[in-house]
Enzyme design. Structure first.
Site, PDB file in Angstrom:
ATOM      1  N   HIS A  91       0.652  -1.362  -0.180  1.00 30.47           N
ATOM      2  CA  HIS A  91       0.082   0.331   0.107  1.00 30.47           C
ATOM      3  C   HIS A  91       0.752   1.372  -0.155  1.00 30.47           C
ATOM      4  O   HIS A  91       2.461   0.771   0.850  1.00 30.47           O
ATOM      5  CB  HIS A  91      -0.863  -0.004   1.494  1.00 30.47           C
ATOM      6  CG  HIS A  91      -1.698  -0.799   1.054  1.00 30.47           C
ATOM      7  ND1 HIS A  91      -2.993  -0.940   1.965  1.00 30.47           N
ATOM      8  CD2 HIS A  91      -2.220  -2.226   0.537  1.00 30.47           C
ATOM      9  CE1 HIS A  91      -3.781  -2.099   1.521  1.00 30.47           C
ATOM     10  NE2 HIS A  91      -3.409  -2.699   0.633  1.00 30.47           N
ATOM     11  N   GLU A 112       1.049   4.012   1.861  1.00 32.96           N
ATOM     12  CA  GLU A 112       1.571   3.997   2.902  1.00 32.96           C
ATOM     13  C   GLU A 112       2.567   3.290   3.436  1.00 32.96           C
ATOM     14  O   GLU A 112       4.008   3.773   4.371  1.00 32.96           O
ATOM     15  CB  GLU A 112       0.452   4.162   4.358  1.00 32.96           C
ATOM     16  CG  GLU A 112      -0.398   5.417   4.266  1.00 32.96           C
ATOM     17  CD  GLU A 112      -1.609   4.373   3.119  1.00 32.96           C
ATOM     18  OE1 GLU A 112      -1.397   3.997   2.258  1.00 32.96           O
ATOM     19  OE2 GLU A 112      -2.645   4.443   3.237  1.00 32.96           O
ATOM     20  N   CYS A 131      -5.530   1.737   6.175  1.00 31.25           N
ATOM     21  CA  CYS A 131      -5.606   1.225   6.573  1.00 31.25           C
ATOM     22  C   CYS A 131      -5.419   0.410   7.861  1.00 31.25           C
ATOM     23  O   CYS A 131      -4.554   0.444   8.009  1.00 31.25           O
ATOM     24  CB  CYS A 131      -6.146   0.039   5.145  1.00 31.25           C
ATOM     25  SG  CYS A 131      -4.953  -1.269   5.258  1.00 31.25           S
ATOM     26  N   CYS A 154      -1.992  -0.236   7.237  1.00 28.41           N
ATOM     27  CA  CYS A 154      -1.160   0.579   7.589  1.00 28.41           C
ATOM     28  C   CYS A 154      -1.026   1.271   8.775  1.00 28.41           C
ATOM     29  O   CYS A 154      -0.216   1.837   8.931  1.00 28.41           O
ATOM     30  CB  CYS A 154      -1.698   1.480   6.643  1.00 28.41           C
ATOM     31  SG  CYS A 154      -1.345   0.744   4.445  1.00 28.41           S
TER      32      CYS A 154
END
Lengths: 150, 150
Positions: free
Chosen positions: B47, B49, B77, B80
């Site tokens: 992801h 991040e 999320c 993360c």
């Protein structure tokens, strides 16, 4: 599970990171493995489960682990649990618990407590900055992006 | 935040993954950046991040981001968020929300609901297999492991 535990010894003895190991198994065969590499690679995300999931996905050429099982020497922290939900193995086996981890100084329990909190009550400050450009990126995705991620 | 949003457009236009971007800033300078790379690298943990945090840690030679701020085009999320707690930047700014993400088909909200559940109520089966060898790995750590992780 024996292999996951072996990796948890290996990691700390080699000084790669904390005493954690994990393997991903499909049809009785290990397709990915990991030990904690946080301190040795300066990567706070390199928990054993994340390393094992990435390794298995590389081996299998997929970003989803349907049909696989994850064995981990310790109950996954919330970050790894999130990664498990994105990767979706069929099931997870763990040996030590988050409380055992807390007893040797890894306080995953703190993060478990923080995640369900409303944003304004969290210990790390989180600030919502709504921006039309960010919305536009989502709209562009909705109109035509690659939907295979869903 | 402009740069994070720019990365969220770039990712989807290049087909590297979903419409998400993030940057890590220290003293007004970008020290790490990421766009979603899940589908293009077969890495469910890639992801924006996570990619940005790993990039910043590589740049700074550390596994902790004290003194840094994370800007992300969308609310993190749970995976993360867990990574953020391990990396510990000073604060997090986000533009779109988890509800905006759900509206375009990324149901982070489901994972937010699952994480606080007791293990036996979760949608992915999780099985506790206590093993003395796993406990022994923790005891070995407690006796002499590298404690810099704590």
């Amino acid at each position: 599970m024996q292999k996951a535990i072996e990796l948890s010894f290996q990691g700390q003895r080699e000084g790669t990171g904390g005493p954690f190991g994990a393997v991903v198994v499909r049809d009785g065969v290990i397709v990915g493995q990991g030990q904690n590499l946080v301190t040795s690679t300066n990567d706070p995300t390199a928990h054993a489960e994340i390393v094992a999931i990435r390794d298995a996905c590389r081996t299998l050429g997929t970003f989803q682990l349907a049909g696989c099982e994850l064995y981990t020497s310790c109950e996954p922290c919330p970050m790894c649990l999130g990664a498990i939900y994105w990767a979706r193995p069929d099931r997870v086996y763990f040996a030590n618990t988050r409380h055992d981890a807390a007893n040797i100084g890894f306080d995953d329990a703190f993060i478990y407590d923080e995640i369900p909190l409303p944003i304004q009550e969290r210990k790390i400050e989180m600030i919502h900055l709504p921006m039309p450009e960010a919305q536009a990126a989502f709209q562009e995705w909705q109109r035509g992006g690659d939907k295979s991620l869903h």
